[in-house]
Write a protein that holds these residues in place. Structure first.
Motif, PDB file in Angstrom:
ATOM      1  N   LYS A  37      -8.886   0.150  -4.804  1.00  0.00           N
ATOM      2  CA  LYS A  37      -8.298  -0.909  -3.751  1.00  0.00           C
ATOM      3  C   LYS A  37      -9.303  -2.050  -3.744  1.00  0.00           C
ATOM      4  CE  LYS A  37      -6.674   2.857  -0.766  1.00  0.00           C
ATOM      5  NZ  LYS A  37      -6.674   3.641   0.435  1.00  0.00           N
TER       6      LYS A  37
ATOM      7  N   ASP B  70     -13.679   5.884   1.155  1.00  0.00           N
ATOM      8  CA  ASP B  70     -12.422   4.978   1.408  1.00  0.00           C
ATOM      9  C   ASP B  70     -12.411   5.012   2.894  1.00  0.00           C
ATOM     10  OD1 ASP B  70      -9.822   4.293   1.869  1.00  0.00           O
ATOM     11  OD2 ASP B  70      -9.094   5.305   0.144  1.00  0.00           O
ATOM     12  N   ILE B  71     -12.025   3.924   3.467  1.00  0.00           N
ATOM     13  CA  ILE B  71     -12.129   3.961   4.968  1.00  0.00           C
ATOM     14  C   ILE B  71     -10.997   4.477   5.612  1.00  0.00           C
ATOM     15  CG2 ILE B  71     -13.515   1.844   5.072  1.00  0.00           C
ATOM     16  CD1 ILE B  71     -11.315   0.392   6.015  1.00  0.00           C
ATOM     17  N   ALA B  72      -9.837   4.782   4.950  1.00  0.00           N
ATOM     18  CA  ALA B  72      -8.555   5.676   5.219  1.00  0.00           C
ATOM     19  C   ALA B  72      -9.013   6.844   5.690  1.00  0.00           C
ATOM     20  CB  ALA B  72      -7.516   5.312   4.562  1.00  0.00           C
TER      21      ALA B  72
ATOM     22  N   ASP C 255      -7.946   1.192  10.167  1.00  0.00           N
ATOM     23  CA  ASP C 255      -8.714   0.190   9.302  1.00  0.00           C
ATOM     24  C   ASP C 255      -8.488  -1.141   9.764  1.00  0.00           C
ATOM     25  OD1 ASP C 255      -5.859   0.026   8.939  1.00  0.00           O
ATOM     26  OD2 ASP C 255      -5.916   0.589   6.649  1.00  0.00           O
ATOM     27  N   ASN C 256      -7.574  -1.280  10.739  1.00  0.00           N
ATOM     28  CA  ASN C 256      -7.673  -2.788  11.451  1.00  0.00           C
ATOM     29  C   ASN C 256      -8.683  -2.849  12.351  1.00  0.00           C
ATOM     30  OD1 ASN C 256      -6.171  -1.522  13.055  1.00  0.00           O
ATOM     31  ND2 ASN C 256      -4.333  -2.705  13.015  1.00  0.00           N
TER      32      ASN C 256
ATOM     33  N   TRP D 168     -14.853  -2.591  11.292  1.00  0.00           N
ATOM     34  CA  TRP D 168     -15.189  -2.478  10.047  1.00  0.00           C
ATOM     35  C   TRP D 168     -15.720  -3.516   9.337  1.00  0.00           C
ATOM     36  CZ3 TRP D 168     -15.459   2.263   8.098  1.00  0.00           C
ATOM     37  CH2 TRP D 168     -14.632   3.265   8.447  1.00  0.00           C
TER      38      TRP D 168
ATOM     39  N   ARG E 273       0.732  -1.254   0.074  1.00  0.00           N
ATOM     40  CA  ARG E 273       0.144   0.090   0.105  1.00  0.00           C
ATOM     41  C   ARG E 273       0.977   1.375   0.035  1.00  0.00           C
ATOM     42  NH1 ARG E 273      -4.421   0.805   4.300  1.00  0.00           N
ATOM     43  NH2 ARG E 273      -4.918  -1.278   3.762  1.00  0.00           N
TER      44      ARG E 273
ATOM     45  N   THR F 211     -18.185  -2.799   6.079  1.00  0.00           N
ATOM     46  CA  THR F 211     -17.291  -3.043   4.568  1.00  0.00           C
ATOM     47  C   THR F 211     -18.245  -4.364   3.943  1.00  0.00           C
ATOM     48  OG1 THR F 211     -15.589  -4.030   5.806  1.00  0.00           O
ATOM     49  CG2 THR F 211     -15.263  -1.590   4.914  1.00  0.00           C
TER      50      THR F 211
ATOM     51  N   ASN G  47     -11.720  -2.002   1.494  1.00  0.00           N
ATOM     52  CA  ASN G  47     -11.353  -0.695   2.062  1.00  0.00           C
ATOM     53  C   ASN G  47     -12.516   0.466   1.673  1.00  0.00           C
ATOM     54  OD1 ASN G  47      -8.068  -0.869   2.340  1.00  0.00           O
ATOM     55  ND2 ASN G  47      -8.521  -2.033   0.527  1.00  0.00           N
ATOM     56  N   TYR G  48     -13.703   0.190   1.398  1.00  0.00           N
ATOM     57  CA  TYR G  48     -14.689   0.884   0.906  1.00  0.00           C
ATOM     58  C   TYR G  48     -15.836   0.824   1.830  1.00  0.00           C
ATOM     59  CZ  TYR G  48     -12.008   1.853  -3.178  1.00  0.00           C
ATOM     60  OH  TYR G  48     -10.906   2.129  -4.090  1.00  0.00           O
TER      61      TYR G  48
ATOM     62  N   GLU H 195      -9.585   8.954  10.247  1.00  0.00           N
ATOM     63  CA  GLU H 195      -8.329   8.407  10.872  1.00  0.00           C
ATOM     64  C   GLU H 195      -8.660   7.977  12.320  1.00  0.00           C
ATOM     65  OE1 GLU H 195      -5.451  11.415  10.700  1.00  0.00           O
ATOM     66  OE2 GLU H 195      -5.302  11.226   8.534  1.00  0.00           O
TER      67      GLU H 195
END
Ligand code: SF4
Length: 643
Positions: free
Chosen positions: A98, A143-145, A152-153, A157, A70, A161, A102-103, A148
């Motif tokens: 991605k 985008d889940i990034a 994302d882990n 999620w 990434r 997702t 990730n969405y 913050e």
């Protein structure tokens, strides 16, 4: 564009024209024009991303760039491509696609928010869901990034997702505003799309996850960090089914059925049976250790897996009944059918074609099958697409040979090109192999490594990476180093696990005199320039663990083909890994430093020569004094320069 005074040179601070970069760019341009296949190893400092991005964008072709990490995706998307676009003087349509995880999935989030709270839900999860819901109202890309405050882990999620299994596709009430669909549309309209290797493979194999619509329109596929591709492919072409996915399905089915008012006693019983079988299997497998080869599995595990397969199939059939005619429920039925089919595939796999095993922790398990050979499948996929295929990385060749790599990816007919690093390794670096080291299997081996490294750590005043091949050795090395340090050893120690990887690297750069101890995740993809990193110590040759099922599968496959797994696979793989580790030292024409490789097999075994021949041409030194003098001398000069 790659010459002095060009628009790119203006746009890129510190740009220097390099013959190596030009040579690579020319080869890439040729491959693009001919729709050919090219495998190119570009040593550190070549500037390989610009060497492929510029010809790719000049060609006007629709290009897919696939990366292994990434980090590189982000670098290409946020830094390199905007620069090239600016230098080209025309807008370039680029997209970063991605994996679907990730969405944000609007449907699943709505389901989760509307469902009754389960007992045992922690407050932190509730808080995280609240944040996601708030963000969901305003996000465009999904985008889940972007969010913050929820890493994302974070397992939360999973509820917001989608996976290939649980996505409702066109039946979804949120389909029009779906972020996954939107990202894919944008990717199709772009001139250059950045993906990762997993997504590329999914697209090649026409699996829904990759949606099979990128490649048909592409005229070129460029794989960067291509050394990671065979391993990703081996995993991708395997089959896997796990307890988490099955329990997730049970929970989703309950939610969807409750929502539709269809959760009657018999359906509830069918789901309860699946859940009970998973719990029972967990009990049987939980105590067996991390990885269990198929022949070692107890009968109870095999019987339990067969019962689970049947229960999944029965539930899938149930979902087809006219009374359950609701798209979301049908989708759960398809997921159950798919999980059952995968379980069937693993349980009935031909042992002549691949390796089977179970992996279990105290909380989850998976059954897996990995084929011995993936090159044939890759070749078939590549042959089916008449576009340019370009594979590049800093580590693809063993010595000057590419056969190990091209055979693994089914690209034996590709043109190969090795581009040496423009750095002056003979002057900038020393290779030190300490003598008198015990055998790596000796119980005091790590102690000997630390002892041999200490004079160099002192000469460099810290400023070192100590790279270990196992977590056990890392822990022991950290303990021994702490014990052996004197009061005048002022360098701080940073140990993998003390904080996240990126934070550790940031700290290492900031401190400027630290010693960082790490395992495999620090062997590649780490870029520390300047004197903060002047010494790299490597404990052993990085042969993969013999317990790794992917390695076992590969070796078994070679054995069956009458080939030698050690010389044809294990040695070349370890050579490539060692090249990556050594590559951490010199990242800039002004860098200097010492690489110490403690493993005595480099001298005592015949294959040691293959390793040495594959390393950059560093000047060998035989005594620790010479190596220490080199460090002291350069550090003093470096200080003088900076004053
Ligand atoms: S189409 Fe799939 S990913 Fe998109 S919102 Fe619906 S379920 Fe989620």
């Amino acid at each position: 564009m790659l010459e002095a005074g060009s628009a790119l040179a203006e746009a890129l601070p510190g740009f220097r024209p390099r013959a190596e970069q030009l040579a690579m760019a020319e080869a890439v341009a040729e491959a693009l024009a001919e729709r050919g296949r090219l495998v190119v190893e570009a040593g550190t400092g070549t500037g390989k991303t610009f060497a492929y991005l510029i010809p790719a964008l000049y060609s006007g072709a629709k290009v897919i760039v696939s990366t292994g990490t990434r980090n590189l995706q982000d670098q290409l998307f946020h830094r390199d491509l905007p620069l090239v676009g600016k230098a080209l003087g025309r807008p370039v349509r680029i997209a970063l696609l991605k994996g679907r995880a990730n969405y944000l999935c609007r449907h699943r989030l709505a389901l989760e928010l509307g469902s009754p709270e389960l007992p045992g839900f922690e407050r932190s999860r509730k808080r995280a869901l609240g944040r996601i819901a708030l963000w969901a109202e305003g996000t465009v890309a999904g985008d889940i990034a972007e969010l913050e405050s929820v890493p994302d882990n974070d397992p939360v999620w999973l509820a917001a997702t989608s996976t290939r299994d649980n996505c409702l596709g066109q039946d979804c009430p949120e389909f029009r505003g779906c972020h996954v669909v939107r990202a894919r549309r944008e990717a199709q309209a772009a001139d250059l799309v950045i993906v990762n290797h997993h997504l590329l493979l999914a697209d090649m194999a026409l699996r829904e996850e990759g949606f099979g619509e990128l490649l048909p329109g592409a005229e070129a596929v460029i794989l960067d960090e291509a050394h990671q591709f065979p391993e990703v492919a081996a995993q991708f072409f395997g089959t896997r089914v796990g307890s988490r996915a099955v329990l997730g399905l049970v929970r989703d089915a309950e939610l969807e059925l409750t929502r539709a008012g269809l959760l009657d006693a018999t359906v509830r019983a069918a789901l309860a049976e699946i859940e009970a079988l998973v719990v029972n299997l967990q009990r049987v497998l939980g105590g067996l250790g991390e990885r269990v080869d198929w022949p070692r599995l107890p009968d109870a595990a095999l019987e339990g897996a067969a019962d689970l397969e049947q229960a999944l199939a029965a539930f899938a059939a149930r979902c087809e009944e006219p009374a359950l005619e609701v798209p979301a429920v049908r989708q759960c039925g398809r997921r159950a059918a798919d999980a059952g089919a995968r379980l069937h595939e693993v349980l009935n796999a031909d042992p002549a074609l691949g390796l089977r095993w179970a992996e279990s922790t105290m909380r989850a398990f998976t059954f897996e099958f990995t084929p011995f050979e993936v090159a044939e499948r890759l070749r078939a996929q590549v042959d089916a697409r008449p576009c340019a295929w370009i594979y590049t990385s800093a580590t693809l060749a063993v010595g000057e040979e590419f056969a190990h790599y091209t055979r693994r990816v089914g690209a034996e007919d590709a043109r190969t090109l090795q581009i040496a690093s423009p750095f002056d390794f003979e002057t900038q670096a020393r290779l030190y192999l300490p003598s008198g080291m015990p055998d790596p299997s000796d119980r005091n081996y790590t102690e000997a490594v630390v002892e041999a490294a200490l004079p160099l750590l002192r000469a460099a005043g810290g400023r070192a990476f100590m790279l270990f091949t196992s977590h056990r050795a890392l822990g022991e090395g950290a303990r021994l180093l702490r014990e052996s340090m004197r009061e005048d050893d002022l360098f701080p120690l940073l140990v993998q696990g003390d904080m996240p990887r990126d934070a550790l690297l940031k700290r290492f750069r900031e401190l400027g005199n630290a010693v960082l101890l790490g395992t495999s995740s620090f062997w590649e993809g780490v870029d520390v320039r300047g004197r903060a990193l002047s010494l790299v110590v490597i404990d052993k040759l990085p042969f993969a663990s013999p317990d790794d099922p992917l390695l076992k599968a590969r070796l078994e496959g070679l054995k069956r083909a009458g080939r030698n797994g050690f010389s044809e696979h294990q040695v070349p793989q370890a050579v490539l890994a060692l090249k990556q580790g050594v590559g951490r030292l010199i990242r800039d024409p002004r860098d200097f430093g010492v690489v110490m490789i403690a493993d005595p097999r480099l001298r005592s075994r015949g294959y040691g020569r293959t390793f040495i021949a594959s390393l950059p041409p560093m000047t060998r030194v035989d005594s620790v004094e010479e190596a220490a003098d080199f460090l002291r001398h350069h550090l003093a000069m470096d200080y003088a320069d900076s004053e």
